[in-house]
Design a protein around this motif. Structure first.
Motif, PDB file in Angstrom:
ATOM      1  N   ALA A  81      12.724  61.161  51.581  1.00 20.58           N
ATOM      2  CA  ALA A  81      13.562  62.260  52.065  1.00 20.58           C
ATOM      3  C   ALA A  81      14.942  61.755  52.482  1.00 20.58           C
ATOM      4  CB  ALA A  81      12.878  62.964  53.232  1.00 20.58           C
ATOM      5  N   LEU A  82      14.975  60.662  53.236  1.00 20.77           N
ATOM      6  CA  LEU A  82      16.255  60.117  53.681  1.00 20.77           C
ATOM      7  C   LEU A  82      17.066  59.568  52.512  1.00 20.77           C
ATOM      8  CD1 LEU A  82      15.098  58.337  56.956  1.00 20.77           C
ATOM      9  CD2 LEU A  82      16.634  60.302  56.801  1.00 20.77           C
ATOM     10  N   LYS A  83      16.396  58.923  51.565  1.00 25.94           N
ATOM     11  CA  LYS A  83      17.082  58.385  50.383  1.00 25.94           C
ATOM     12  C   LYS A  83      17.725  59.501  49.560  1.00 25.94           C
ATOM     13  CE  LYS A  83      15.011  55.418  47.762  1.00 25.94           C
ATOM     14  NZ  LYS A  83      13.927  54.749  46.987  1.00 25.94           N
ATOM     15  N   GLU A  88      22.855  63.311  49.357  1.00 27.14           N
ATOM     16  CA  GLU A  88      23.129  64.721  49.065  1.00 27.14           C
ATOM     17  C   GLU A  88      24.082  65.308  50.098  1.00 27.14           C
ATOM     18  OE1 GLU A  88      20.616  68.912  48.897  1.00 27.14           O
ATOM     19  OE2 GLU A  88      19.609  67.049  48.347  1.00 27.14           O
ATOM     20  N   MET A  89      23.891  64.908  51.353  1.00 28.88           N
ATOM     21  CA  MET A  89      24.774  65.362  52.419  1.00 28.88           C
ATOM     22  C   MET A  89      26.206  64.886  52.181  1.00 28.88           C
ATOM     23  SD  MET A  89      24.803  64.055  56.341  1.00 28.88           S
ATOM     24  CE  MET A  89      23.146  64.573  56.682  1.00 28.88           C
ATOM     25  N   LYS A  93      29.722  66.966  51.285  1.00 28.29           N
ATOM     26  CA  LYS A  93      30.957  66.867  52.074  1.00 28.29           C
ATOM     27  C   LYS A  93      32.165  66.523  51.194  1.00 28.29           C
ATOM     28  CE  LYS A  93      30.904  66.481  56.232  1.00 28.29           C
ATOM     29  NZ  LYS A  93      31.069  67.430  57.358  1.00 28.29           N
ATOM     30  N   GLY A  94      31.923  66.304  49.904  1.00 28.90           N
ATOM     31  CA  GLY A  94      33.011  66.019  48.984  1.00 28.90           C
ATOM     32  C   GLY A  94      33.179  64.550  48.645  1.00 28.90           C
ATOM     33  N   PHE A  95      32.308  63.698  49.168  1.00 25.21           N
ATOM     34  CA  PHE A  95      32.409  62.266  48.891  1.00 25.21           C
ATOM     35  C   PHE A  95      31.689  61.921  47.587  1.00 25.21           C
ATOM     36  CE2 PHE A  95      32.447  62.620  53.599  1.00 25.21           C
ATOM     37  CZ  PHE A  95      33.764  62.205  53.804  1.00 25.21           C
ATOM     38  N   THR A  96      32.042  60.764  47.038  1.00 23.47           N
ATOM     39  CA  THR A  96      31.410  60.273  45.822  1.00 23.47           C
ATOM     40  C   THR A  96      30.393  59.199  46.183  1.00 23.47           C
ATOM     41  OG1 THR A  96      33.420  60.711  44.544  1.00 23.47           O
ATOM     42  CG2 THR A  96      31.815  59.182  43.575  1.00 23.47           C
ATOM     43  N   MET A  97      29.223  59.255  45.544  1.00 26.34           N
ATOM     44  CA  MET A  97      28.178  58.271  45.808  1.00 26.34           C
ATOM     45  C   MET A  97      27.985  57.357  44.611  1.00 26.34           C
ATOM     46  SD  MET A  97      27.036  58.725  48.900  1.00 26.34           S
ATOM     47  CE  MET A  97      25.656  57.592  48.782  1.00 26.34           C
TER      48      MET A  97
END
Length: 251
Positions: A81-83, A88-89, A93-97
């Motif tokens: 869930a955390l991974k 996803e959060m 927020k507009g950030f790139t992962m």
């Protein structure tokens, strides 16, 4: 002596079978409750609008005792869930992962050049026991034996937090840190779910269903709090500082 011991055993079983609270122990439902940790971001920003590029480390776990609570089956969904939810959060927020990566060592050089901030999450859970003696008459029956049985009841106080660190990906310099606590709650341990058996040996498995349910209930609000703390404007400032550090290392 043999007749005496047989009588002692018979007396013990008579007490157990005649007391509803004791009898409940043999009928206790020991099925594990596997908690589901669900979170959906409140809003979705334009992809890439946050400006910074993140990668996330493997989730770490800590405990205030020798009992690794996170290895119990009730929490088997927490890590996945955390991974899923933290990236996803950040994306919402507009950030790139970038990633996921199983370890820092597996992040390619090309990704390190692009990544601004490395998110390191650590979950801590502390279970503090409170107890009181229960049904002393069983001790009385076994008073002449070498191994008296003692049953106790009480409660377990559950508290915890998640620590978030943002580090510059190359130097490992700490750029930002937050500690978000869980709301403390108490799990009762009563006649039908005893905390202790013989010589004070604690059976954590008997309370883990309730512990997992308590964390499960808090999880959505908990994640929403983290989302509020990761502010794009603040991240833009931290990104600039991280790039300056990275530049000194020749990246």
């Amino acid at each position: 002596m043999r007749r005496f011991l047989m009588g002692l055993v018979f007396a013990l079983f008579s007490v157990i079978s005649s007391d509803p609270a004791i009898a409940a122990l043999s009928q206790q439902d020991t099925a594990n409750y596997v908690a589901n940790f669900n979170y959906t971001p409140a809003s979705q920003a334009v992809p890439g609008s946050g400006g910074a590029i993140f990668a996330m480390a493997k989730v770490g776990y800590k405990t205030g005792s020798k009992t690794p609570w996170f290895t119990y089956p009730q929490f088997e969904n927490l890590n996945d869930a955390l991974k899923q939810d933290l990236p996803e959060m950040l994306t919402a927020k507009g950030f790139t992962m970038r990633g996921p990566f199983d370890s820092y060592e597996l992040i390619p050089y090309s990704d390190k050049k692009a990544i601004d901030l490395f998110l390191i999450p650590t979950v801590e859970l502390l279970i503090t026991l409170k107890e009181k003696n229960w049904m002393a008459r069983i001790e009385d029956i076994w008073a002449q034996s070498r191994k008296p049985i003692t049953l106790r009841e009480g409660s377990a106080v559950v508290s915890g937090k998640i620590n978030l660190e943002l580090r510059e990906i190359v130097t490992g310099e700490l750029m930002w840190a937050k500690s978000i606590p869980f709301e403390q709650f108490e799990v009762p341990c009563s006649a039908s779910t005893p905390c202790y058996f013989e010589a004070g040996s604690f059976g954590y498995s008997l309370i883990m269903n309730d512990v997992a349910r308590g964390i499960e209930r808090q999880y959505p609000n908990f994640m929403a709090t983290i989302a509020k703390l990761i502010d794009p404007e603040e991240m833009a400032v931290i990104k600039k500082q991280a790039q300056e550090l990275k530049g000194k290392k020749g990246y």
